[in-house]
Design a protein around this motif. Structure first.
Motif, PDB file in Angstrom:
ATOM      1  N   ARG A  39       6.282   1.000  -2.520  1.00  0.00           N
ATOM      2  CA  ARG A  39       6.128  -0.215  -1.706  1.00  0.00           C
ATOM      3  C   ARG A  39       5.323   0.091  -0.444  1.00  0.00           C
ATOM      4  NH1 ARG A  39       8.140  -5.079  -0.981  1.00  0.00           N
ATOM      5  NH2 ARG A  39       8.263  -5.892   1.137  1.00  0.00           N
ATOM      6  N   ILE A  40       4.403  -0.796  -0.129  1.00  0.00           N
ATOM      7  CA  ILE A  40       3.597  -0.689   1.095  1.00  0.00           C
ATOM      8  C   ILE A  40       3.980  -1.859   2.000  1.00  0.00           C
ATOM      9  CG2 ILE A  40       1.262  -0.622   2.064  1.00  0.00           C
ATOM     10  CD1 ILE A  40       0.274   0.349  -0.669  1.00  0.00           C
ATOM     11  N   ASN A  41       4.559  -1.572   3.126  1.00  0.00           N
ATOM     12  CA  ASN A  41       4.979  -2.617   4.065  1.00  0.00           C
ATOM     13  C   ASN A  41       3.776  -3.227   4.777  1.00  0.00           C
ATOM     14  OD1 ASN A  41       7.771  -2.317   3.544  1.00  0.00           O
ATOM     15  ND2 ASN A  41       7.844  -0.536   4.905  1.00  0.00           N
ATOM     16  N   ASN A  42       3.930  -4.505   5.167  1.00  0.00           N
ATOM     17  CA  ASN A  42       2.875  -5.251   5.883  1.00  0.00           C
ATOM     18  C   ASN A  42       1.610  -5.412   5.045  1.00  0.00           C
ATOM     19  OD1 ASN A  42       4.400  -5.645   8.267  1.00  0.00           O
ATOM     20  ND2 ASN A  42       3.815  -3.617   9.019  1.00  0.00           N
ATOM     21  N   LEU A  43       1.802  -5.476   3.707  1.00  0.00           N
ATOM     22  CA  LEU A  43       0.686  -5.745   2.809  1.00  0.00           C
ATOM     23  C   LEU A  43       0.927  -7.115   2.181  1.00  0.00           C
ATOM     24  CD1 LEU A  43      -1.906  -4.457   1.540  1.00  0.00           C
ATOM     25  CD2 LEU A  43      -0.447  -3.787  -0.383  1.00  0.00           C
ATOM     26  N   VAL A  44       0.001  -8.073   2.394  1.00  0.00           N
ATOM     27  CA  VAL A  44       0.229  -9.451   1.946  1.00  0.00           C
ATOM     28  C   VAL A  44      -0.976  -9.962   1.156  1.00  0.00           C
ATOM     29  CG1 VAL A  44       1.719  -9.954   3.929  1.00  0.00           C
ATOM     30  CG2 VAL A  44      -0.740 -10.463   4.074  1.00  0.00           C
ATOM     31  N   ASP A  66      -6.600 -16.586   5.637  1.00  0.00           N
ATOM     32  CA  ASP A  66      -5.284 -17.235   5.665  1.00  0.00           C
ATOM     33  C   ASP A  66      -4.252 -16.232   5.180  1.00  0.00           C
ATOM     34  OD1 ASP A  66      -3.048 -18.797   5.491  1.00  0.00           O
ATOM     35  OD2 ASP A  66      -3.844 -20.160   3.955  1.00  0.00           O
ATOM     36  N   ILE A  67      -3.292 -15.858   6.044  1.00  0.00           N
ATOM     37  CA  ILE A  67      -2.224 -14.929   5.647  1.00  0.00           C
ATOM     38  C   ILE A  67      -0.861 -15.626   5.650  1.00  0.00           C
ATOM     39  CG2 ILE A  67      -3.452 -12.846   6.358  1.00  0.00           C
ATOM     40  CD1 ILE A  67      -1.790 -12.903   8.955  1.00  0.00           C
ATOM     41  N   GLY A  68      -0.868 -16.948   5.446  1.00  0.00           N
ATOM     42  CA  GLY A  68       0.361 -17.707   5.316  1.00  0.00           C
ATOM     43  C   GLY A  68       0.842 -18.281   6.622  1.00  0.00           C
ATOM     44  N   CYS A  69       1.251 -17.447   7.518  1.00  0.00           N
ATOM     45  CA  CYS A  69       1.793 -17.914   8.782  1.00  0.00           C
ATOM     46  C   CYS A  69       0.686 -18.314   9.764  1.00  0.00           C
ATOM     47  CB  CYS A  69       2.692 -16.867   9.414  1.00  0.00           C
ATOM     48  SG  CYS A  69       1.861 -15.299   9.733  1.00  0.00           S
ATOM     49  N   LYS A  70      -0.513 -17.818   9.542  1.00  0.00           N
ATOM     50  CA  LYS A  70      -1.631 -18.131  10.431  1.00  0.00           C
ATOM     51  C   LYS A  70      -2.943 -17.735   9.761  1.00  0.00           C
ATOM     52  CE  LYS A  70      -1.438 -13.716  12.912  1.00  0.00           C
ATOM     53  NZ  LYS A  70      -1.382 -13.069  14.224  1.00  0.00           N
ATOM     54  N   VAL A  71      -4.037 -18.070  10.424  1.00  0.00           N
ATOM     55  CA  VAL A  71      -5.365 -17.626  10.015  1.00  0.00           C
ATOM     56  C   VAL A  71      -5.794 -16.544  10.991  1.00  0.00           C
ATOM     57  CG1 VAL A  71      -7.777 -18.251   9.664  1.00  0.00           C
ATOM     58  CG2 VAL A  71      -5.970 -19.843   8.982  1.00  0.00           C
ATOM     59  N   THR A  72      -6.151 -15.372  10.462  1.00  0.00           N
ATOM     60  CA  THR A  72      -6.514 -14.251  11.322  1.00  0.00           C
ATOM     61  C   THR A  72      -7.930 -13.788  11.028  1.00  0.00           C
ATOM     62  OG1 THR A  72      -5.754 -12.086  12.118  1.00  0.00           O
ATOM     63  CG2 THR A  72      -5.685 -12.443   9.742  1.00  0.00           C
ATOM     64  N   GLU A 144       1.165 -17.570  -3.153  1.00  0.00           N
ATOM     65  CA  GLU A 144       0.543 -18.219  -2.002  1.00  0.00           C
ATOM     66  C   GLU A 144       0.132 -17.187  -0.964  1.00  0.00           C
ATOM     67  OE1 GLU A 144      -0.195 -21.423  -1.635  1.00  0.00           O
ATOM     68  OE2 GLU A 144       0.543 -21.775  -3.692  1.00  0.00           O
ATOM     69  N   PRO A 145      -0.876 -17.499  -0.140  1.00  0.00           N
ATOM     70  CA  PRO A 145      -1.233 -16.598   0.968  1.00  0.00           C
ATOM     71  C   PRO A 145      -0.016 -16.304   1.841  1.00  0.00           C
ATOM     72  CG  PRO A 145      -2.917 -18.283   0.702  1.00  0.00           C
ATOM     73  CD  PRO A 145      -1.781 -18.670  -0.209  1.00  0.00           C
ATOM     74  N   GLY A 146       0.073 -15.055   2.235  1.00  0.00           N
ATOM     75  CA  GLY A 146       1.223 -14.622   3.020  1.00  0.00           C
ATOM     76  C   GLY A 146       2.323 -14.012   2.177  1.00  0.00           C
ATOM     77  N   SER A 147       2.241 -14.187   0.845  1.00  0.00           N
ATOM     78  CA  SER A 147       3.259 -13.593  -0.037  1.00  0.00           C
ATOM     79  C   SER A 147       3.143 -12.073  -0.034  1.00  0.00           C
ATOM     80  CB  SER A 147       3.088 -14.128  -1.462  1.00  0.00           C
ATOM     81  OG  SER A 147       3.223 -15.528  -1.499  1.00  0.00           O
ATOM     82  N   TYR A 152       2.737  -8.690  -6.500  1.00  0.00           N
ATOM     83  CA  TYR A 152       1.572  -8.773  -7.384  1.00  0.00           C
ATOM     84  C   TYR A 152       1.192  -7.396  -7.925  1.00  0.00           C
ATOM     85  CZ  TYR A 152      -3.310  -8.911  -8.758  1.00  0.00           C
ATOM     86  OH  TYR A 152      -4.485  -8.770  -9.447  1.00  0.00           O
ATOM     87  N   LEU A 153       1.194  -6.389  -7.090  1.00  0.00           N
ATOM     88  CA  LEU A 153       0.727  -5.050  -7.480  1.00  0.00           C
ATOM     89  C   LEU A 153       1.739  -4.271  -8.300  1.00  0.00           C
ATOM     90  CD1 LEU A 153      -0.930  -3.936  -4.127  1.00  0.00           C
ATOM     91  CD2 LEU A 153      -2.101  -4.626  -6.214  1.00  0.00           C
TER      92      LEU A 153
END
Length: 787
Positions: A39-44, A66-72, A144-147, A152-153
């Protein structure tokens, strides 16, 4: 790599913690080298909403993601980044392989809040020119973005990296096999996957035929599907392939790899329209060419196996398919191959072509023919479900596989003795059930059938004992003294005789020499006293090593010369080695060479020179030690390359077993004394066991006598006559003086005779009666005269 998430399809391990389960498996004999929590944390999951060129770079892009919670905002240099695609985004705080932490920063003056990743940057692919050129990973997913991108991987899975022993078969290289291993440890049952499909009313035999012209392919199965739709694989297949280190391609190719990792049986999918109507399996021809799926031209040898369309090769069997029948986006109909090829041949082909594939690794370890059928049925089921395929009925089968059932019969006591454990019949029954090995039990006798999935287990009780022992747990074995019968280790046969002879000669002060069996032609001509013809090498490495020796004496003389050149004056040598004649008759010999002082004590003025009698005494000591006391004699003889007046044959039981004497002056001017014995002849003679006698408690009597005789009369004749006339009272005879100036042509030899009786004290009269008889018989029968 084994995926625990995948293994859960076949066995319930929800109650097991991965680390603790790994310890149990390792203790049972399959080493878990590493538990990989991937598992890789903070990977969305992210979606690129906008992509524009960087104002200060010709290859960088400024992306709004788009990373779900915001656009960065993220700066990305990949050539394939563009608006509208879904990507993998490493947010600040994410730590990638190589301990690379993502941080907020500026790239050429533009703020970047993360990283859009390629698969090799996540450690899911090797970094090559090909993977680098592909750029970032473009993913198609319903997430969805942010998931969480780990979903997936498949990196939310736990992987076991195995270090499988080379003698363990293919069963731990696929997930069902590993599930059986876990089942035996946890005492649970394995549930095999279903392979259900609805076959259409068309028969594969109407579309294709298979002919096998090589013995290296004992089992070949073929089925056919029509109307496949090439598309992306379902998420769970892609996820599991990625976790196992394989790159998803499309649903058809992925199903082939999926079944291989599931059953351990490699499959090959041919585009039916490119293959034609005939499959011919044969040995390759020397120099035959094929372009494989990796785009490289391969030159084949006659030891390789190929699949052909009847004329040209379309696949290197068990290694890699050909580019000319590759499944592509236009493929509609597929011919499925599931086969078993000769494991050794596949290993040689893979090594010779430098082409180790996942398939060749598994073929090279051997396959279970039952899973060969199960795998092709499973592939048809998955193709119908995930590729819209229509499966034709029937199967093309070439079957010459050995289906002999492996059966082992044993009793509990045998296994318990091997393991050093106290086992009951119930204990054995429990372990066999855990292993899922079918068995019958009748009056203490187990009859066990070894499943075909365990090709590494042979038909012997040793392998069954090992399986029971490893499940019991080697760490649970208690240290104890052996409970088996033991016996003293010792040398036997001719080896024992050689070892005893060597030990005795060392004890007598000689130094052991080791020389080459090969000698020169000139050396081979010397000391050929027994007339043996030597073997001459047809292609010797050097002239001085061109003949296999028939005697050790030439080699010892060479060693003497070596020592003499280095000013070594006292040389006492022996060698024990085997010799061979032109008929390849083997003869073990012991040779001795003496020159100089055998014993030297300058302080006390002791200097015992090596001479004929000194050497004779050593040979006598050796023969006595080996058990030939009173059975040997030394008979004067003229021997090749020995001094004609100082040489003799060594005779045991009237059989010449060796020679002794001084080296002939034409070979060596100095006094060098040699002896050689055939240990092979001595070994073939019966040696009586030593008898020990109680020390005599009665006094003995010693009488001395001297005889005058002709110079040509041998002392041995006098000794023999004294022994005959002395009877039981005469214990020993020793010569102690030789005087040659008595009168012309005469010599005088003095003997010391010891008389003994173990039952009483001897009287002077009875000893003198025997003593006088000895004198009279010697004079009457040998011509010697009492001095």
């Amino acid at each position: 790599m084994i995926s625990l998430d995948w293994v859960k399809d076949y066995i319930d391990i929800e109650d097991q913690k991965p680390q603790e389960l790994a310890v149990k498996i390792t203790k049972a004999g399959v080493n878990i080298e590493k538990v990989v929590e991937s598992r890789i944390n903070n990977l969305v999951i992210g979606k690129v909403l906008e992509c524009v060129m960087h104002p200060d770079s010709d290859h960088l892009h400024i992306c709004q993601v788009d990373i779900g919670c915001k656009v960065t905002q993220i700066v990305c240099g990949a050539p394939n980044v563009r608006e509208g695609i879904k990507v993998l985004v490493a947010l600040p705080g994410c730590v990638l392989p190589g301990d690379f932490e993502i941080k907020v920063g500026k790239i050429r003056g533009v703020e970047s809040n993360g990283m859009i990743c390629a698969l090799y940057e996540l450690g899911l692919e090797k970094k090559t020119e090909e993977t680098y050129a592909k750029g970032i990973a473009e993913i198609e997913t319903g997430l969805e973005p942010g998931s969480d991108a780990n979903i997936y991987l498949g990196t939310d899975d736990t992987m076991y990296e195995l270090d499988v022993h080379k003698h363990r078969n293919n069963d731990c290289y696929y997930h069902i096999g590993f599930a059986y291993e876990i089942a035996s440890i946890l005492n649970r049952k394995v549930k095999l996957p279903q392979a259900n499909y609805a076959a259409i009313n068309e028969d594969v035999k109407d579309y294709a035929s298979v002919e096998v012209q090589t013995e290296k392919c004992p089992y070949y199965l073929a089925k056919m599907v029509k109307g496949v739709k090439i598309k992306e694989s379902p998420e769970f297949i892609k996820k599991r392939l990625i976790a196992a280190g394989m790159r998803p391609i499309n649903n058809v190719v992925d199903i082939s790899n999926y079944v291989m990792l599931e059953y351990g049986q490699p499959l090959h999918f041919f585009d039916k329209d490119k293959v034609g109507n005939k499959i011919l399996v044969r040995d390759a021809k020397d120099g035959e060419e094929i372009v494989t799926l990796d785009g490289n031209k391969r030159i084949l040898k006659s030891s390789d196996i190929v699949i052909t369309d009847g004329a040209k090769p379309i696949c290197i069997a068990g290694v890699m398919g050909g580019e000319n029948t590759e499944v592509d986006e236009d493929t509609k109909d597929i011919l499925i191959e599931s086969a078993i090829f000769d494991a050794i041949s596949i290993r040689y082909t893979a090594a010779g072509l430098d082409l180790r594939s996942e398939a060749s690794i598994r073929y090279g370890k051997g396959l279970n023919y039952e899973y060969t059928l199960s795998a092709i049925e499973r592939a048809c089921s998955l193709l119908e479900k995930y590729a819209g395929a229509k499966v034709l009925k029937g199967i093309i089968r070439h079957d010459k596989i050995d289906k002999k059932v492996k059966i082992v019969k044993f009793k509990t006591a045998t296994v318990a003795s091997m393991l050093g454990l106290k086992l009951s019949d119930e204990d054995v029954k429990t372990e066999l059930k855990r292993l899922d090995f079918p068995y019958e039990y009748n009056e203490g006798l187990f009859t066990v059938t070894i499943p075909n999935r365990r090709l590494d287990i042979d038909e012997n009780v040793n392998d069954i004992a090992e399986e029971i022992g490893r499940l019991y747990g080697y760490h649970n074995l208690q240290s104890s003294l052996p409970c088996v019968n033991t016996k003293r280790g010792e040398y036997i046969g001719d080896v024992k005789l050689r070892k005893e002879a060597s030990k005795r000669l060392r004890a007598l002060g000689l130094n052991e020499s080791k020389t080459y069996t090969l000698i020169s032609e000139e050396m081979a001509k010397t000391f050929n006293y027994d007339g043996k013809r030597p073997i001459r090498l047809p292609n010797p490495m050097t002239i001085d090593k061109s003949v296999i020796r028939t005697s050790l004496l030439p080699s010892l003389v060479n060693v003497y010369e070596f020592n003499k050149a280095r000013n070594v004056k006292d040389v006492m040598l022996y060698e024990i080695s085997k010799t061979y004649d032109v008929d390849y008759v083997e003869d073990a010999k012991a040779a001795i060479l003496m020159k100089g002082s055998y014993l030297l004590n300058e302080w006390q003025g002791v200097n015992v020179k090596a001479d004929f009698y000194c050497l004779k005494g050593i040979v006598e000591n050796l023969l006595n030690y080996l058990g030939f006391k009173n059975r040997y004699s030394f008979v004067k003889a003229e021997i090749s390359d020995l001094h004609p007046g100082i040489s003799a044959n060594i005779v045991v039981d009237r059989d010449v077993v060796g020679v002794i004497g001084r080296v002939h002056p034409r070979l060596q001017k100095e006094d060098i004394f040699v002896a050689e014995l055939s240990l092979t002849k001595l070994y073939n003679k019966q040696i009586k066991p030593l008898k020990f006698k109680e020390a005599n408690k009665y006094p003995e009597m010693v009488k001395d006598v001297a005889f005058v005789m002709n110079n040509d009369l041998e002392s041995e004749i006098i000794r023999t006559q004294i022994k005959r006339s002395g009877g039981k009272l005469l214990d020993s005879i020793k010569e102690f003086d030789v005087y040659k100036n008595v009168e012309p042509g005469k010599k005088s030899i003095a003997y010391s005779l010891t008389f003994k009786d173990t039952t009483k004290t001897l009287l002077e009269d009875e000893v003198m009666a025997v003593f006088n008889k000895i004198i009279k018989d010697v004079q009457d029968k040998t011509g010697a005269v009492l001095r």
